[in-house]
Scaffold this motif. Structure first.
Motif, PDB file in Angstrom:
ATOM      1  N   THR A 111       0.852  -1.186   0.000  1.00 51.54           N
ATOM      2  CA  THR A 111       0.000   0.000   0.000  1.00 51.54           C
ATOM      3  C   THR A 111       0.889   1.237   0.000  1.00 51.54           C
ATOM      4  N   LYS A 112       0.317   2.361  -0.444  1.00 55.96           N
ATOM      5  CA  LYS A 112       0.965   3.676  -0.378  1.00 55.96           C
ATOM      6  C   LYS A 112      -0.108   4.706  -0.054  1.00 55.96           C
ATOM      7  N   LEU A 113       0.245   5.679   0.777  1.00 54.31           N
ATOM      8  CA  LEU A 113      -0.638   6.793   1.104  1.00 54.31           C
ATOM      9  C   LEU A 113       0.012   8.069   0.578  1.00 54.31           C
ATOM     10  N   LEU A 114      -0.633   8.724  -0.384  1.00 51.01           N
ATOM     11  CA  LEU A 114      -0.070   9.901  -1.035  1.00 51.01           C
ATOM     12  C   LEU A 114      -0.870  11.155  -0.714  1.00 51.01           C
ATOM     13  N   PRO A 115      -0.211  12.198  -0.178  1.00 50.95           N
ATOM     14  CA  PRO A 115      -0.867  13.508  -0.114  1.00 50.95           C
ATOM     15  C   PRO A 115      -0.726  14.170  -1.489  1.00 50.95           C
ATOM     16  N   ASP A 116      -1.849  14.387  -2.162  1.00 52.12           N
ATOM     17  CA  ASP A 116      -1.872  14.930  -3.518  1.00 52.12           C
ATOM     18  C   ASP A 116      -2.262  16.410  -3.442  1.00 52.12           C
ATOM     19  N   PHE A 117      -1.293  17.301  -3.695  1.00 53.81           N
ATOM     20  CA  PHE A 117      -1.505  18.739  -3.599  1.00 53.81           C
ATOM     21  C   PHE A 117      -2.022  19.281  -4.920  1.00 53.81           C
ATOM     22  N   SER A 118      -3.032  20.154  -4.847  1.00 57.04           N
ATOM     23  CA  SER A 118      -3.546  20.863  -6.017  1.00 57.04           C
ATOM     24  C   SER A 118      -3.559  22.347  -5.700  1.00 57.04           C
ATOM     25  N   GLY A 119      -3.343  23.183  -6.732  1.00 57.62           N
ATOM     26  CA  GLY A 119      -3.380  24.628  -6.540  1.00 57.62           C
ATOM     27  C   GLY A 119      -2.064  25.168  -6.030  1.00 57.62           C
ATOM     28  N   THR A 120      -2.136  26.286  -5.295  1.00 54.50           N
ATOM     29  CA  THR A 120      -0.961  26.986  -4.793  1.00 54.50           C
ATOM     30  C   THR A 120      -0.856  26.815  -3.287  1.00 54.50           C
ATOM     31  N   HIS A 121       0.317  26.396  -2.837  1.00 53.31           N
ATOM     32  CA  HIS A 121       0.575  26.181  -1.406  1.00 53.31           C
ATOM     33  C   HIS A 121       1.852  26.912  -1.036  1.00 53.31           C
ATOM     34  N   GLY A 122       1.744  28.231  -0.822  1.00 52.63           N
ATOM     35  CA  GLY A 122       2.907  29.050  -0.492  1.00 52.63           C
ATOM     36  C   GLY A 122       3.465  28.773   0.885  1.00 52.63           C
ATOM     37  N   THR A 123       2.637  28.289   1.781  1.00 55.23           N
ATOM     38  CA  THR A 123       3.054  27.938   3.139  1.00 55.23           C
ATOM     39  C   THR A 123       2.740  26.471   3.361  1.00 55.23           C
ATOM     40  N   GLY A 124       3.677  25.757   3.963  1.00 55.50           N
ATOM     41  CA  GLY A 124       3.517  24.323   4.166  1.00 55.50           C
ATOM     42  C   GLY A 124       2.488  23.957   5.214  1.00 55.50           C
ATOM     43  N   THR A 125       1.980  22.761   5.100  1.00 58.08           N
ATOM     44  CA  THR A 125       1.067  22.175   6.079  1.00 58.08           C
ATOM     45  C   THR A 125       1.779  20.993   6.730  1.00 58.08           C
ATOM     46  N   PRO A 126       1.861  20.973   8.078  1.00 61.35           N
ATOM     47  CA  PRO A 126       2.507  19.838   8.753  1.00 61.35           C
ATOM     48  C   PRO A 126       1.687  18.559   8.574  1.00 61.35           C
ATOM     49  N   ILE A 127       2.357  17.522   8.083  1.00 63.24           N
ATOM     50  CA  ILE A 127       1.701  16.248   7.802  1.00 63.24           C
ATOM     51  C   ILE A 127       2.619  15.106   8.212  1.00 63.24           C
ATOM     52  N   ALA A 128       2.052  14.054   8.754  1.00 65.45           N
ATOM     53  CA  ALA A 128       2.771  12.810   9.026  1.00 65.45           C
ATOM     54  C   ALA A 128       1.754  11.684   9.020  1.00 65.45           C
ATOM     55  N   ALA A 129       2.202  10.484   8.711  1.00 64.23           N
ATOM     56  CA  ALA A 129       1.314   9.328   8.772  1.00 64.23           C
ATOM     57  C   ALA A 129       2.123   8.093   9.146  1.00 64.23           C
TER      58      ALA A 129
END
Length: 145
Positions: A111-129
């Protein structure tokens, strides 16, 4: 008190980071385990998410670790699966840190879990899994401290 420590193994599904674009997720090999539960930790959104500027978390699975396909609803517990294997979507403000969990019950080895970003993300979002592998065929599981 019951011992669950000896029956589970934790592996990184998404490395902890403040992300602005798609990372390359590691493959999670389920060989030797009969269950996996995902824990998705998301911090305060780096942007205000909307239908254009969003993050969709997609779960895929594979028999050979080469060809991955999106999971279907029958493969997952605890969430409604959207088109393309979407198990969580950030499409509105995410003002507080939160943890989400869901289980995989499909029959594939990887399995794989992918965060798929769309649009503009000038500032990061903290993510972990993390993926918690359970019901190992060779218990007790090794300590990971």
């Amino acid at each position: 008190m019951k011992d669950i420590h000896s029956a589970f193994k934790a592996v990184v599904a998404i490395a902890a980071a403040s992300l602005t674009a798609d990372p390359t997720p590691p493959a999670i090999d389920l060989r030797g385990y009969d269950a996996v539960e995902f824990y998705l930790a998301i911090g305060v959104g780096g942007i205000t998410f909307d239908a254009t500027n969003k993050i969709e978390f997609k779960l895929t699975h594979s028999d050979d670790n080469v060809t991955y396909e999106a999971v279907a609803q029958a493969d997952v517990l605890g969430v409604t699966v959207g088109s393309g294997g979407i198990v969580k979507a950030l499409v509105a403000a995410h003002a507080a840190a939160a943890v989400y969990r869901f289980g995989y019950k499909g029959g594939r080895r990887y399995t794989k879990l992918l965060p798929d970003f769309s649009g503009t993300h000038g500032t990061g979002t903290p993510i972990a899994a993390l993926a918690q592998l359970g019901y190992g065929h060779d218990n007790p599981q090794a300590n990971q401290a």
